[in-house]
Scaffold this active site. Structure first.
Site, PDB file in Angstrom:
ATOM      1  NE  ARG A 213      12.234  21.514   6.955  1.00  0.00           N
ATOM      2  CZ  ARG A 213      11.334  22.393   6.488  1.00  0.00           C
ATOM      3  NH1 ARG A 213      10.653  22.122   5.397  1.00  0.00           N
ATOM      4  NH2 ARG A 213      11.131  23.526   7.113  1.00  0.00           N
ATOM      5  CB  ILE A 215      16.931  15.177  -0.417  1.00  0.00           C
ATOM      6  CG1 ILE A 215      17.030  13.788   0.240  1.00  0.00           C
ATOM      7  CG2 ILE A 215      17.498  15.121  -1.832  1.00  0.00           C
ATOM      8  CD1 ILE A 215      16.213  12.709  -0.447  1.00  0.00           C
ATOM      9  CG  ASP A 234      10.996  24.821   1.279  1.00  0.00           C
ATOM     10  OD1 ASP A 234       9.776  24.526   1.361  1.00  0.00           O
ATOM     11  OD2 ASP A 234      11.901  23.990   1.470  1.00  0.00           O
ATOM     12  CG  ASP A 257       2.015  26.786  -2.541  1.00  0.00           C
ATOM     13  OD1 ASP A 257       2.500  25.824  -3.171  1.00  0.00           O
ATOM     14  OD2 ASP A 257       0.990  26.682  -1.835  1.00  0.00           O
ATOM     15  CG  ASN A 281      14.433  18.215  -3.309  1.00  0.00           C
ATOM     16  OD1 ASN A 281      14.813  17.048  -3.241  1.00  0.00           O
ATOM     17  ND2 ASN A 281      14.049  18.893  -2.223  1.00  0.00           N
ATOM     18  CB  ALA A 282       9.220  21.006  -3.810  1.00  0.00           C
ATOM     19  CG  ASN A 292      -8.475   2.800   4.277  1.00  0.00           C
ATOM     20  OD1 ASN A 292      -9.674   2.546   4.326  1.00  0.00           O
ATOM     21  ND2 ASN A 292      -7.538   1.941   4.661  1.00  0.00           N
ATOM     22  CE1 TYR A 346       6.912  10.947  -2.714  1.00  0.00           C
ATOM     23  CE2 TYR A 346       7.621   8.686  -3.108  1.00  0.00           C
ATOM     24  CZ  TYR A 346       7.934  10.024  -2.873  1.00  0.00           C
ATOM     25  OH  TYR A 346       9.240  10.415  -2.783  1.00  0.00           O
ATOM     26  CE  LYS A 350       8.580  12.230  -5.748  1.00  0.00           C
ATOM     27  NZ  LYS A 350       9.263  13.513  -5.989  1.00  0.00           N
ATOM     28  CB  THR A 382      15.387  11.900   5.271  1.00  0.00           C
ATOM     29  OG1 THR A 382      14.231  11.072   5.100  1.00  0.00           O
ATOM     30  CG2 THR A 382      16.204  11.903   3.987  1.00  0.00           C
TER      31      THR A 382
END
Length: 441
Positions: A213, A215, A234, A257, A281-282, A292, A346, A350, A382
């Site tokens: 799904r 991108i 996927d 996975d 891409n995953a 937190n 994240y 990246k 998206t």
């Protein structure tokens, strides 16, 4: 999700109101379509300094699909301008950059292109280094002021101009609609001229992770359009979607996975003839401010977005499963370049992809004949961004030179350019697909 502000700003009342209030005035971008795969206007080829590429560059530009010479200031609006500044070596020659572009900038068509060609910095000549570096500040600044959906990019040529043909075809076409303010280095590496520039991946096998799904599905679709046999990978939970995408594209679904320790070996076993294109891409997000954020949230994002990329890349290269002449394309993010509150995990993952590209690209090319590059998307429309609160979403859309969000196909087209055989001289690059975001610029 529909961008109502973009639609309103394109109406007569919208143009009037946005001008009066000093609001962004985005122009709807011209993107690739089967009906309009190329621009149809003229190409204006200019020079500054004493370039030595004319004999090589002219035929490359002539093959770009535009009408060379049809965009002179007296002949109407060019859709593209290419300024050869490879020979700019001193401050006086920078004046020629101004003299060349000053008279024509206003006449470039809406959604048009300006590409400045520069040279690698010469470590033995600090005057040349200073003036060539000045071209970066110039192109990025021009990109932020030119408006009307037009883009400005700098390409540094380190070898034969023919090695830049795939890059120039991309930047001078509707495929690069959301790529602006970028500096792309084209080295002296080997490149292959495809038999058909419209289907440059014919006969090649491409695997895209996280392709069920969003991108990933768009990337798979673009690579299939360009001729590749696509393997849609996927997680097992997305098997139905992965199979639907693969069936639509005439490809193959592979469910596993990607974080499993043996994921690379299983991919290699499933593709005994090897891969020509590997697209990582995953990815996932588990946002929280660091104070937190649990260790589980931190670790899961780092494992999917970075750990799995490192492990599977190493395994596939060690097995020889990425064929010589192959392409590896990672997915970084503006969050990894500029940072983003609530996304320390994240952003770290990246930024790690950027480091992977820089560290692996020279060795992968030397030892395996494989290039390694990455795309770094900005705000892309998206399902994930549709769930972002309204004001944050609007800020994400407007805080770039094009004044709007990108679409998954913008990322896919950039991957398609990096993946093709003609891009063999593009290695170790991280290309932002962000409309020249004001963040991390």
């Amino acid at each position: 999700m529909a961008d109502r502000y973009l639609s309103f700003a394109g109406t007569a009342p919208g143009r009037f109101l946005t001008r009066r209030l000093g609001l962004p005035q985005p122009t709807e971008l011209v993107r690739w379509s089967a009906e309009r795969p190329h621009f149809t206007g003229g190409l204006l080829h200019l020079t500054a300094g004493k370039p030595d590429l004319d004999a090589e560059l002219a035929p490359v530009l002539a093959r770009a699909g535009l009408r060379p010479g049809a965009g002179s200031p007296s002949a109407g609006s060019p859709v593209a301008v290419v300024l050869d500044a490879t020979g700019v070596r001193d401050v006086e020659a920078l004046g020629e950059v101004h003299a060349a572009l000053h008279p024509v900038v206003r006449s470039v068509a809406a959604s048009g292109r300006i590409v400045v060609l520069g040279a690698p910095l010469d470590p033995t000549d600090h005057h040349q280094s200073a003036t060539q570096q000045a071209l970066e500040g110039f192109t990025r600044s021009l990109g932020k002021e030119i408006g009307r959906g037009r883009t400005v990019n700098l390409v540094r040529l380190g070898g034969d101009a023919r090695a830049a043909e795939s890059t120039l075809r991309f930047l001078l076409s509707p495929r690069s609609a959301y790529v602006s303010g970028q500096v792309i280095e084209v080295g002296a590496g080997a490149f292959a001229v495809p038999d058909d520039w419209e289907r440059p991946l014919a006969g090649h096998t491409a695997l895209v992770t996280g392709a069920a799904r969003g991108i990933g599905a768009a990337v798979a679709g673009t690579l299939a359009r360009d001729g590749a046999r696509v393997v849609v990978l996927d997680v097992p939970a997305a098997e139905a979607d992965a199979r639907a995408v693969a069936e639509r594209l005439g490809g193959q679904a592979l469910t596993l996975d990607i974080t499993d320790a043996d994921a690379g070996a299983r991919i290699a076993d499933a593709l005994p003839d090897g891969l020509d294109v590997l697209v990582h891409n995953a990815g996932i997000t588990r946002d929280r401010r660091l104070v937190n954020m649990s260790a589980e949230r931190w670790g899961s994002v780092l494992d999917v977005n970075l750990g799995s990329v490192l492990r599977t890349t190493d395994a596939l290269l060690e097995r020889g499963a990425v064929n010589r002449g192959g392409r590896i394309v990672g997915t970084a993010s503006i969050a990894g370049i500029a940072g983003n509150a609530g996304q320390t995990n994240y952003g770290a993952s990246k930024a790690g992809v950027v480091g992977l590209v820089r560290g692996l690209a020279p060795r992968a090319l030397a030892e395996h004949g494989v290039t390694v590059n990455a795309v770094a998307p900005g705000f892309i429309e998206t399902r994930m961004t549709a769930a972002v609160p309204l004001f944050i979403r609007e800020a994400g859309r407007r805080m770039n030179s094009l004044g709007q969000g990108g679409v998954p196909e913008d990322v896919a087209e950039t991957v398609g350019w990096l993946a093709q055989p003609g891009s063999g001289a593009v290695n170790g690059q991280v290309v932002r697909v962000c409309g020249q975001s004001l963040l991390g610029a």
